[in-house]
Scaffold this motif. Structure first.
Motif, short mmCIF file in Angstrom:
data_model
loop_
_atom_site.label_atom_id
_atom_site.label_comp_id
_atom_site.label_asym_id
_atom_site.label_seq_id
_atom_site.Cartn_x
_atom_site.Cartn_y
_atom_site.Cartn_z
N PRO A 107 0.83 -1.22 0.00
CA PRO A 107 0.00 0.00 0.00
C PRO A 107 0.85 1.25 0.00
O PRO A 107 2.06 1.21 0.24
N ALA A 108 0.22 2.38 -0.26
CA ALA A 108 0.90 3.67 -0.18
C ALA A 108 1.21 3.99 1.28
O ALA A 108 0.54 3.51 2.20
N SER A 109 2.23 4.80 1.48
CA SER A 109 2.65 5.12 2.85
C SER A 109 1.67 6.06 3.54
O SER A 109 1.50 6.01 4.75
N LEU A 115 -0.47 8.16 -1.87
CA LEU A 115 -1.50 7.49 -2.67
C LEU A 115 -1.97 8.38 -3.81
O LEU A 115 -2.11 7.91 -4.96
N MET A 116 -2.22 9.64 -3.54
CA MET A 116 -2.69 10.54 -4.58
C MET A 116 -1.63 10.73 -5.67
O MET A 116 -1.94 10.80 -6.86
N ALA A 142 -1.04 -0.29 -4.05
CA ALA A 142 -0.87 1.00 -4.72
C ALA A 142 0.51 1.18 -5.33
O ALA A 142 0.66 1.69 -6.44
N ARG A 143 1.54 0.76 -4.61
CA ARG A 143 2.90 1.01 -5.09
C ARG A 143 3.26 0.19 -6.33
O ARG A 143 4.26 0.46 -6.98
N GLN A 144 2.44 -0.80 -6.66
CA GLN A 144 2.68 -1.60 -7.86
C GLN A 144 2.04 -0.99 -9.10
O GLN A 144 2.35 -1.39 -10.21
N LEU A 145 1.13 -0.04 -8.91
CA LEU A 145 0.34 0.46 -10.03
C LEU A 145 1.17 1.19 -11.07
O LEU A 145 0.92 1.06 -12.27
#
Length: 732
Positions: free
Chosen positions: A306-308, A313-314, A379-382
């Motif tokens: 996930p994002a931190s 994330l945005m 998220a970090r893989q997107l």
């Protein structure tokens, strides 16, 4: 024909009808409220004609669809269908090919999947249910070849089966063959799907299984035959097992059924048991994967990313949208999806949506919700992994498309002609744009080190055989840029080092291996730069101009007179240079002076300071013909950040660039190496990089080599030495 006869019996308040059929005609008797007997004679031939016309129309649409898909398959895949995993995500795709090879070599033991990388014990690895790799291995055994074509053809064939059921699904929902064909072509030409549906990643096969499962699920919703539900759940489970993230699809179907149970105030026990069995199988598979991972290790993603925080994330979503929006769908896809969505929205507001359409939209909405959760978890893989859209957004998008297109497809009058033409025009544009995306993804670029690695190792299995290196030898590969690709191409198991930092190099040299293999292009710039002492410890056995094979002698240290190649050219198998010059960089001028006198070649050492305003430093400019046919250029330089207080804390970072240009200044070739400080404890560095010089028939080209201060830093660069060598190898 209709006729009316008065009746004497008047006690018949309701409509009564009977029918007498002959071979070709129907005679209908209808007693109306006015007590007349009406005779209706209909010609069965008319009904047969309608049915025949519908059958012909269906056959025509299917025939054209098959022809179009066949043409697109040839256009998109005629050249790449035989390729080893290449270009975008070749790393992950070669891991999947390695699993298939592993089954071929372990006697088809499904429960011990393994790759060629020995960082896991004997290569055995935890991985999601590898059923497709197993089936590919069986096909390879049947056809007597392990060529990548088998894997690509399997994935494409499986995807086409999925599209056949998508056609049936869309036709069932809309009742229109043309609309069903549009849906299939929409999906087939979506750029990300187009790229991977002839590849190696199981997202494609899982998506196809999802389409088949959806078809049977909606058949169940229509007729309540449990055999259809069981097929649906079974196929959706098959979609989830090799690709756990596809659980979004199965769970959405479960929620739809739960909503039905809630409305009926009754749990459907048969359906519940089927879902319980499905999730028990999925849980068992996941547990076994975790067992393998803990027992042997894994080379596949095993944790969420996930994002931190919200800001992170945005940023990820913004960057992902910017990068993938026109690969997720082309502008023509987006327009077609928008038209469909508007049609569905209007019908919903007017209360004209059919029950089946509402259920399709409900599942699509649930899938979108699941996609949001999925994106939050990974998220970090997107940013770098667009194939995750196949597991999440694509099922939602394609289902969302169907109801609106069905509504438009039922247009009457002029709309029956106009809308098919609009759909056809948009799909032609979509197919062309998708091909452009494929060409971009498969484009040859020097910065794509994964693709350079594939080219360098192609044919290396035969080369190693010629050196007498046995097939069971363990190979340690530095700067591999993939966990399996170099090993697969060498036909030998071993270890791959992806990041050659000095601590990683020292750790890797303690592993159990027989030989070391390094790509020549990256040996001086990436390996020796990080660990200069390996010049003394490596002994070169041989090379083919692309890769070199070494043994490691840990007892050899700098300064000892061991009979080894103690120079970088020696370790690369390079002899006497065809061309050599030193570029002198002066402090008071950016004008470059070329000194070729051999006496000054080894003596001059003048420091050149580059300010932040200097984007480009000194450049070697020489006609390509002066290199005397040399095809390798070795560049030595040093940079010093100890001279002043302000530079000591600077992390220098710049590029060494080689370009070959025409007289008009047009670049025919471009390649660069990024130079960074090794660690903060050392101020003075020597740096060497090796460029391969491609062959050009033109004799008026110019070679330029220069420093690019792209990050606008204060730099101190020492003299640059250039040596060009003619190799004995012929490269394609």
């Amino acid at each position: 024909m209709t006729t009316g006869l008065p009746l004497r019996h008047k006690k018949c308040p309701i409509l009564v009808a009977t029918q007498v059929a002959s071979r070709h005609h129907f005679l209908e008797f209808t007693i109306s409220k006015t007590n007349y007997l009406h005779l209706h004679v209909s010609n069965q031939t008319d009904q047969d004609k309608v049915q025949t016309n519908q059958a012909v129309s269906k056959a025509v649409v299917i025939t054209f669809l098959v022809m179009i898909i066949s043409t697109l398959c040839f256009w998109y895949y005629h050249d790449i269908i035989t390729w080893f995993p290449s270009h975008i995500h070749a790393w992950t795709q070669s891991d999947r090919l390695a699993l298939a090879y592993g089954f071929l070599e372990n006697g088809f033991d499904f429960f011990t999947p393994r790759t060629y990388n020995l960082y896991t014990a004997d290569g055995i690895t935890g991985v999601d249910f590898p059923i497709h790799e197993y089936l590919v291995a069986i096909l390879m055994k049947i056809f007597g070849t392990n060529e990548p074509f088998i894997f690509r053809a399997y994935t494409l064939g499986y995807s086409l089966v999925g599209y056949a059921f998508l056609y049936l699904l869309a036709r069932k929902i809309t009742g229109r063959d043309i609309v069903a064909a549009v849906v299939v072509l929409f999906a087939f030409t979506a750029p990300i799907l187009t790229y991977y549906q002839a590849g190696f990643i199981p997202s494609s096969t899982s998506l196809a299984s999802s389409f088949i499962g959806f078809y049977f699920f909606f058949r169940f919703r229509e007729g309540q035959k449990y055999v259809h539900l069981y097929w649906a759940i079974g196929l959706l489970t098959l979609a989830v097992l090799p690709r756990a993230s596809v659980n979004i699809v199965l769970f959405a179907v479960l929620l739809v059924e739960v909503i039905r149970w809630w409305k009926d105030r009754k749990i459907d026990k048969k359906a519940l048991v089927a879902f319980v069995i499905a999730y028990a199988i999925i849980a068992a598979s996941l547990m076994y994967k975790n067992h393998l991972s803990s027992e042997y290790g894994t080379r596949f993603l095993a944790s969420l990313m996930p994002a931190s925080d919200v800001t992170h994330l945005m940023d990820i979503l913004k960057e992902s949208w910017s990068r993938w929006q026109l690969q997720l769908l082309t502008k023509y896809h987006w327009l077609l999806l928008g038209i469909s969505g508007i049609a569905s929205g209007i019908a919903l507001l007017k209360g004209k949506l059919k029950t089946l359409d509402k259920e399709v939209l409900l599942i699509s909405l649930l899938l979108f919700g699941g996609s949001v959760i999925f994106f939050l978890a990974l998220a970090r893989q997107l940013i770098a992994h667009e194939y995750y859209f196949m597991d999440s957004l694509y099922p939602a998008i394609i289902l969302l498309l169907i109801p609106g297109l069905g509504i438009i497809g039922n247009s009457s009058g002029l709309g029956k002609v106009i809308w098919p033409l609009i759909f056809g025009g948009l799909l032609i544009g979509a197919a062309i744009d998708s091909k452009a995306v494929q060409d971009e993804k498969y484009a040859q670029t020097e910065w794509d080190r994964g693709e350079v690695t594939r080219k360098n190792f192609t044919g290396s299995d035969i080369f190693l055989d010629g050196l007498g290196i046995p097939r069971d030898a363990k190979i340690l590969v530095f700067e591999a840029y993939s966990t399996n690709a170099p090993l697969l191409l060498m036909g030998r198991r071993g270890y791959t080092i992806l990041n050659s930092r000095e601590e990683n190099i020292k750790r890797a040299l303690q592993l159990d291996y027989d030989y070391i293999v390094v790509q020549d292009a990256y040996f001086p710039s990436d390996l020796i730069y990080q660990a200069p002492w390996i010049v003394y410890a490596f002994h070169r056995i041989g090379g083919n101009g692309r890769i070199s094979i070494y043994t490691y002698h840990k007892d050899r240290v700098p300064g000892m007179p061991y009979p080894v190649q103690r120079s970088i050219p020696g370790l690369l198998g390079l002899n006497i240079p065809e061309f050599q010059k030193r570029l002198v960089l002066t402090e008071d001028s950016v004008t470059n002076k070329i000194v070729s006198d051999s006496s000054t070649f080894s003596m001059i050492d003048v420091t050149h300071r580059m300010t932040r305003e200097m984007e480009f430093g000194g450049a070697l400019v020489v006609p390509l013909a002066e290199l005397n046919g040399a095809d390798r250029l070795l560049i030595d330089l040093s940079f010093d950040n100890s001279g002043s207080e302000e530079l000591r804390d600077v992390e220098p970072e710049f590029d060494v660039v080689l370009s070959i240009e025409s007289p008009s200044g047009q670049k025919q070739y471009y390649k660069s190496f990024r130079v960074k400080r090794r660690n903060s404890n050392v101020a003075f560095y020597g740096y060497t990089c090796l460029f391969d010089i491609p062959y050009f028939e033109e004799n008026d080209l110019t070679l330029k080599c220069y420093i690019w201060n792209r990050f606008k830093q204060e730099l101190e660069i020492n003299a640059l030495d250039f040596k060009a060598y003619k190799s004995k190898y012929v490269f394609n």
